[in-house]
Design a protein around this motif. Sequence first.
Motif, PDB file in Angstrom:
ATOM      1  N   GLU A  22      -0.831   4.469   0.316  1.00 50.33           N
ATOM      2  CA  GLU A  22      -1.799   3.889  -0.629  1.00 50.33           C
ATOM      3  C   GLU A  22      -3.100   4.697  -0.585  1.00 50.33           C
ATOM      4  OE1 GLU A  22      -1.524   1.420  -2.707  1.00 50.33           O
ATOM      5  OE2 GLU A  22       0.261   0.319  -2.084  1.00 50.33           O
ATOM      6  N   PHE A  25      -6.132   3.675  -3.018  1.00 53.03           N
ATOM      7  CA  PHE A  25      -6.709   2.379  -2.663  1.00 53.03           C
ATOM      8  C   PHE A  25      -7.726   2.557  -1.531  1.00 53.03           C
ATOM      9  CE2 PHE A  25      -6.769  -1.434  -0.011  1.00 53.03           C
ATOM     10  CZ  PHE A  25      -7.026  -2.426  -0.944  1.00 53.03           C
ATOM     11  N   SER A  85       1.573  -6.748   1.743  1.00 52.14           N
ATOM     12  CA  SER A  85       1.089  -6.069   0.546  1.00 52.14           C
ATOM     13  C   SER A  85      -0.405  -6.369   0.373  1.00 52.14           C
ATOM     14  CB  SER A  85       1.863  -6.539  -0.687  1.00 52.14           C
ATOM     15  OG  SER A  85       1.723  -7.941  -0.865  1.00 52.14           O
ATOM     16  N   SER A  87      -4.146  -5.698  -2.196  1.00 50.21           N
ATOM     17  CA  SER A  87      -4.682  -5.359  -3.515  1.00 50.21           C
ATOM     18  C   SER A  87      -6.197  -5.527  -3.460  1.00 50.21           C
ATOM     19  CB  SER A  87      -4.095  -6.272  -4.592  1.00 50.21           C
ATOM     20  OG  SER A  87      -4.613  -7.590  -4.476  1.00 50.21           O
TER      21      SER A  87
END
Length: 205
Positions: A22, A25, A85, A87
């Motif tokens: 990632e 991110f 996960s 976000s």
Amino acid sequence: MTKLHFSVSDIIQNSWDKFKSEPFFWIALTIINLFLGFFSDFGFNVDAESFETNFNPFGLLGSFFSMYLSASITLIAINYMRGESISFHDLIKVDFNKFIHYILTSLFCGLLIMIGLVFFIFPGIYLIVRLMFAQYLVLDKNIAFFDAIKLSWKMTEDNGLDLFSFLLAMLVLLIIGFFSFVLGLILAIPIIWLATAKLYLVFNK
């Protein structure tokens, strides 16, 4: 707590592998964190010539935003290294009560470490090692700041030298990143976040 054995190089490698999954991110979080850091003066500006102190409410507000972001990033890093996960919505998952205890933990540990550094440096280094998981415990376990400090002290017992080696490795990474200019720093900072979260999880199996 019994002595735990871990490999600093393995933790860094694991963190690098997770970072590569990632990258955008973590780079975005690093840039936001560095940007907010420029406005974190806790509301006090000191004139270099007259040494007069001026209160700046925007600086104080920026400091609180920066601390909240740091708390959120720490929790995100823990969950990510745990295999969950993540976000950008996770940036607002630290509730008010948890954030207050995070602030209290940061201030209390910071004060102790500062006092320790004043007294021949080594006591401060020792306190950095023994208290390094306190903020992580507040955010991950949702416990009060003083309980987190006591638990961090217990967790790091008999592991001081290995933990110091880990922190030294993180410092080297940061220095290398700093002298590699912006790109190196943007890579080094998230690796340090993830590596420290991974180490925390090693001590919380």
